[in-house]
Design an enzyme around this catalytic site. Sequence first.
Site, mmCIF file in Angstrom:
data_model
loop_
_atom_site.group_PDB
_atom_site.id
_atom_site.type_symbol
_atom_site.label_atom_id
_atom_site.label_comp_id
_atom_site.label_asym_id
_atom_site.label_seq_id
_atom_site.Cartn_x
_atom_site.Cartn_y
_atom_site.Cartn_z
ATOM 1 N N HIS A 158 1.059 -1.603 0.225
ATOM 2 C CA HIS A 158 -0.139 0.168 0.463
ATOM 3 C C HIS A 158 0.465 1.009 -0.211
ATOM 4 C CE1 HIS A 158 -3.800 -2.469 1.074
ATOM 5 N NE2 HIS A 158 -2.480 -3.025 2.026
ATOM 6 N N ASP A 159 1.475 1.036 1.059
ATOM 7 C CA ASP A 159 2.569 2.567 1.439
ATOM 8 C C ASP A 159 3.011 3.609 0.011
ATOM 9 O OD1 ASP A 159 1.026 3.320 3.579
ATOM 10 O OD2 ASP A 159 2.560 2.124 5.191
#
Lengths: 319, 319
Positions: A247-248
């Site tokens: 995600h990040d």
Amino acid sequence: MAFPLLVDCDTGIDDALALAYLACRQDVDVVGLVSSGGNVPAATVHRNNLALTGMLGLDAPVALGADRPLVEPPIFADDTHGPHGLGHAQVPAPARDEDPRSGAQLWVDLARERPGELVGLVLGPHTNLALALEIEPELPRLLRRLHVMGGAIHHRGNTGPTSEWNIAVDPEAAQQVLASFSAAPRRPVLGALQATEAIVFRAPELDRLEHLARRSVHPVARILADAVRFYFEFHEADGFGWTAHVHDPLVTAHAVTGDFAGTRPLAVDVELAGTLTRGQTVGDELGRWGREPNVDLLTEVAAEEFVEHLLATFEAGLD
Amino acid sequence: MAFPLLVDCDTGIDDALALAYLACRQDVDVVGLVSSGGNVPAATVHRNNLALTGMLGLDAPVALGADRPLVEPPIFADDTHGPHGLGHAQVPAPARDEDPRSGAQLWVDLARERPGELVGLVLGPHTNLALALEIEPELPRLLRRLHVMGGAIHHRGNTGPTSEWNIAVDPEAAQQVLASFSAAPRRPVLGALQATEAIVFRAPELDRLEHLARRSVHPVARILADAVRFYFEFHEADGFGWTAHVHDPLVTAHAVTGDFAGTRPLAVDVELAGTLTRGQTVGDELGRWGREPNVDLLTEVAAEEFVEHLLATFEAGLD
């Protein structure tokens, strides 16, 4: 012309990938880190951040964030990130000192030092940024812009059935940040699950990280491979197969480059009261609330292109 | 071998399409209608149902449902369906009498008369079925199965930002029905917005209805064309362009034929408490609740094939 960036994260496997990415880039200057409770307790995150920044040559101050959300008791994601937050990897004892300020104070100080220049990047819960807004309500106007990984808009959650981890951990903080930043000159950029889950590592990507770990002398290369292998094991146990949602890094790379995704304006708020939906981000696609859009939602992710960019950045920078 | 069907609907433009479809089919025997408040007040729905069933040759009893949801005051959708519920169409004064029983009592009586045989089809709010469950808690075991148009799972709502009309009008009733039917031998089939919004009429479909209305002597052909033209005007005003989402007929045709969509099991519940999300259907994709699936959710809609089937059915049956 590197721009100054403050990263507030709960490292965390994908947070570690994001920090390594930032260290490999010449066009961004990480001027501060805030260690947020979230995936693991804030003190564990802090240790990870101090150790990783030391190994990555990021010499920015690292400040400890709050040890609990604004209202609820803390929850952690040991199953997703391992008890130390980095899966099968463990960092050595940090060789550098923490910044003595609170995470909230670091937000405020760095923003005041560079009015209109600092970019904020929140990769964990919003607790520290919400606390910073209590100290300095002008923060939305002091920052150049804000990028956030969080939420799920009309998308299956990864925490509750409709809630995403970073928001679910501290819904009140996320709600307060969204409300405060409606006064910002630029809308915050929100990378929600439907965008970040487009970034999928499969066996070939894990192989490339393992290969890099074997041939590189950079200690972080081994940490990333061992961390991501654990992430695969968690995703397999959660029913997604031998894979990992990363995600990040997407939100981070978009904050740095402006590439790999488009944005669309949307009015978004956080459900605080729901029995089934507390911590859900709600997007008002049809204008039922009559409010102006308050975020730019990441959309149209160039997933394959980004995964190649991310791994190539590690291969060039952690060699 | 026509099977017995009870239809509980809030006619309503797409409800009228569903009733016309049922009248054109030889493989289903409509044995009762319940006039539910929803799109327009129950009394207006009742008038529409009595008139339409008369014109369509459906001689089943038509019973008036409750005039308000279980808890909240009623809301109506004049903007979507017009003040009389059928857009630009108006039905003549009904030539037939209502059934004297309440809608809830009709559910109970018809189910008791045919234990294990009656199929229920809810195309409006769940108020009357919830009231029927108070009279006869065994109803889930007396019905052969239940089909419902309602909800939106990880999908933009059409009422609130995440809520669908039929559920949003009476969330408590929907929640009670779902809870009670978890004891049914077969899971209810839920046609939620992400399935029904796949059924889109565009200009060619409206043209076919208009053409049918011009050449047919059947009075309902003109009613459908005038109703659907209004539906297009509403959808255009709501930002969707010259088009209409035609929800109820898909769920109806699937209940009759088993065709035009697949199903997948899912645990679904209704949010009653949310400030932003009250009336939202929540689907637990990852098993966070630890509950068994309680609905079969319509999925994999054969949209083009169904639209052709629907119009061809009207052209053959309303000629």
